[in-house]
Design an enzyme around this catalytic site. Structure first.
Site, short mmCIF file in Angstrom:
data_model
loop_
_atom_site.label_atom_id
_atom_site.label_comp_id
_atom_site.label_asym_id
_atom_site.label_seq_id
_atom_site.Cartn_x
_atom_site.Cartn_y
_atom_site.Cartn_z
N GLY A 100 0.84 -1.21 0.00
CA GLY A 100 0.00 0.00 0.00
C GLY A 100 0.86 1.25 0.00
O GLY A 100 1.87 1.31 0.70
N ARG A 120 0.90 -5.12 -5.26
CA ARG A 120 1.05 -6.24 -4.33
C ARG A 120 1.21 -7.46 -5.24
O ARG A 120 0.25 -7.91 -5.84
CB ARG A 120 -0.19 -6.39 -3.45
N ASP A 175 5.31 -4.67 5.99
CA ASP A 175 5.86 -5.99 6.33
C ASP A 175 5.86 -6.96 5.16
O ASP A 175 6.79 -7.75 4.99
CB ASP A 175 5.18 -6.58 7.56
N THR A 206 4.35 2.85 5.59
CA THR A 206 2.95 2.40 5.66
C THR A 206 2.21 3.31 6.62
O THR A 206 2.77 3.71 7.64
CB THR A 206 2.82 0.93 6.14
N ASP A 220 -0.03 2.47 8.52
CA ASP A 220 -0.50 1.71 9.69
C ASP A 220 0.40 1.83 10.93
O ASP A 220 -0.02 1.51 12.03
CB ASP A 220 -0.62 0.22 9.34
N ASP A 245 2.75 -0.10 11.82
CA ASP A 245 2.72 -1.43 12.46
C ASP A 245 4.01 -2.22 12.26
O ASP A 245 3.99 -3.44 12.30
CB ASP A 245 1.53 -2.24 11.91
N ARG A 264 -5.49 -2.68 9.32
CA ARG A 264 -5.97 -4.06 9.21
C ARG A 264 -5.63 -4.86 10.47
O ARG A 264 -6.47 -5.55 11.02
CB ARG A 264 -5.32 -4.70 7.98
O1 F6P Z 1 -1.45 -1.48 4.92
C1 F6P Z 1 -1.97 -0.24 4.66
C2 F6P Z 1 -3.44 -0.32 4.41
O2 F6P Z 1 -3.88 0.98 4.13
C3 F6P Z 1 -4.28 -0.96 5.52
O3 F6P Z 1 -4.54 -0.10 6.60
C4 F6P Z 1 -5.51 -1.36 4.78
O4 F6P Z 1 -6.17 -2.40 5.42
C5 F6P Z 1 -4.96 -1.79 3.46
O5 F6P Z 1 -3.76 -1.11 3.28
C6 F6P Z 1 -5.90 -1.57 2.31
O6 F6P Z 1 -5.33 -2.11 1.18
P1 F6P Z 1 -5.87 -1.89 -0.29
O7 F6P Z 1 -5.46 -0.54 -0.73
O8 F6P Z 1 -5.21 -2.96 -1.08
O9 F6P Z 1 -7.36 -2.02 -0.23
#
Ligand code: F6P
Length: 319
Positions: free
Chosen positions: A11, A72, A103, A125, A127, A129, A171
């Site tokens: 992301g 991804r 991660d 990120t 997050d 995390d 998440r």
């Molecule tokens: O890991 C970053 C993040 O923004 C999370 O908080 C979220 O769950 C996820 O990516 C969403 O991913 P996508 O953009 O693939 O829907």
């Protein structure tokens, strides 16, 4: 080492561009050649690689998103995909790689390092995390985006005397919810790292309402569950007028804050220095405002945890 590559993966996060800029400029400062790999590991597999010059990263420090784009990649998780990536690195003569991401991206960096390609991870990120660093690139910007949104919601919540459930990203991690909730005086903060008793939440809401509060704000991290479902449960358990707002991907965009730009600049430049010292498989981070680097494998084995003191404080302040 004469040639290095840089990619962003997973992301996107505001500040990734500032990190790319720092990697490119610091590498050129050291006399290295730098290659930008587009679309993360998928672009690596496909050889979507371009030479970067000083000017390639001009006018991007203030921009959200990532000028190298991101993806991804499922293919890179396979042995075959990794081999294809390594062939491309060989073809371009790239001897080391800076991987900016979360991660999942670091797991790819770990695989490449094990196969003889030294990688250094830069935590990017929203997050927050990633263990081994107090802050990740993008967290501060996302947090400020959330605060701006909640401040606006407060106005209408007060006017209508409503309860608002606000679902934020995260998440597996509750940092965005916790920091935003504390910064915005939320009555309740729900994070995946800690189970809250639903009855307690309801009691707190009722207490606030009974002493004349005109609105209530509940911040829910997406990892806890759906904000809409939570809002429905509140409606069923109380007679409070309840609305739900899911902030979604607005949290991932926008111009990075000064704090994220500075962090990204420091971490990106540090990653190049770490690569040049011949260390492989490291992740750079910041702890107590000091730049650090850790073994990327060990870091991935650690658990991220939210700050429980902050969590308790948020509860004490919203009695
Ligand atoms: O890991 C970053 C993040 O923004 C999370 O908080 C979220 O769950 C996820 O990516 C969403 O991913 P996508 O953009 O693939 O829907």
């Amino acid at each position: 080492m004469k040639k290095i590559g840089v990619l962003t993966s997973g992301g996107d996060a505001p500040g990734m561009n500032a990190a790319i800029r720092a990697v490119v400029r610091k590498a050129i400062y050291h006399g290295l050649e730098v290659y930008g790999i587009k679309y993360g590991y998928q672009g690596l597999i496909e050889g979507n690689i371009v030479k970067m010059e000083l000017g390639s990263v001009g006018d991007i420090i203030q921009r959200g998103g990532t000028m190298l784009y991101t993806a991804r990649s499922e293919e890179f998780k396979t042995e075959e995909g990794q081999q294809k990536g390594i062939e491309q690195l060989r073809k371009f003569g790239i001897e080391g790689l800076v991987v900016i991401g979360g991660d999942g991206s670091f797991r790819g960096a770990k695989k490449l390092t094990e196969k003889g390609y030294p990688c250094v991870g830069v935590p990017g990120t929203i997050d927050n995390d990633i263990p081994g660093t107090d802050f990740t690139i993008g967290f501060d910007t996302a947090l400020n985006t959330i605060i701006e949104a909640i401040d606006k919601i407060r106005d209408t919540a007060t006017s209508h005397e409503r309860t608002y459930v606000i679902e934020v990203m995260g998440r597996d991690a509750g940092d965005l919810a916790l920091w935003a909730g504390l910064a915005d005086g939320a009555e309740t903060i729900l994070v995946p790292e800690r189970q809250e008793d639903f009855q307690d939440v309801i009691e707190r809401l009722k207490r606030g309402h009974d002493r004349g509060k005109r609105h209530s704000i509940i911040v829910v991290a997406e990892g806890v569950g759906s904000g809409f479902e939570f809002g429905q449960r509140i409606k069923e358990a109380t007679d409070l007028e309840t609305r739900v707002t899911v902030l979604g991907h607005t949290q991932r965009g926008g111009s990075p804050t000064a704090s994220d730009r500075v962090l990204a600049s420091r971490l990106g430049a540090e990653a190049v220095d770490v690569l040049l010292t011949g260390k492989a498989g490291r992740m750079v981070g910041i702890q107590k405002n000091v730049l650090v680097n850790h073994d990327i494998i060990e870091v991935l084995n650690e658990e991220h945890s939210v700050d429980m003191d902050m969590y308790r404080l948020s509860q004490e302040l919203s009695i």
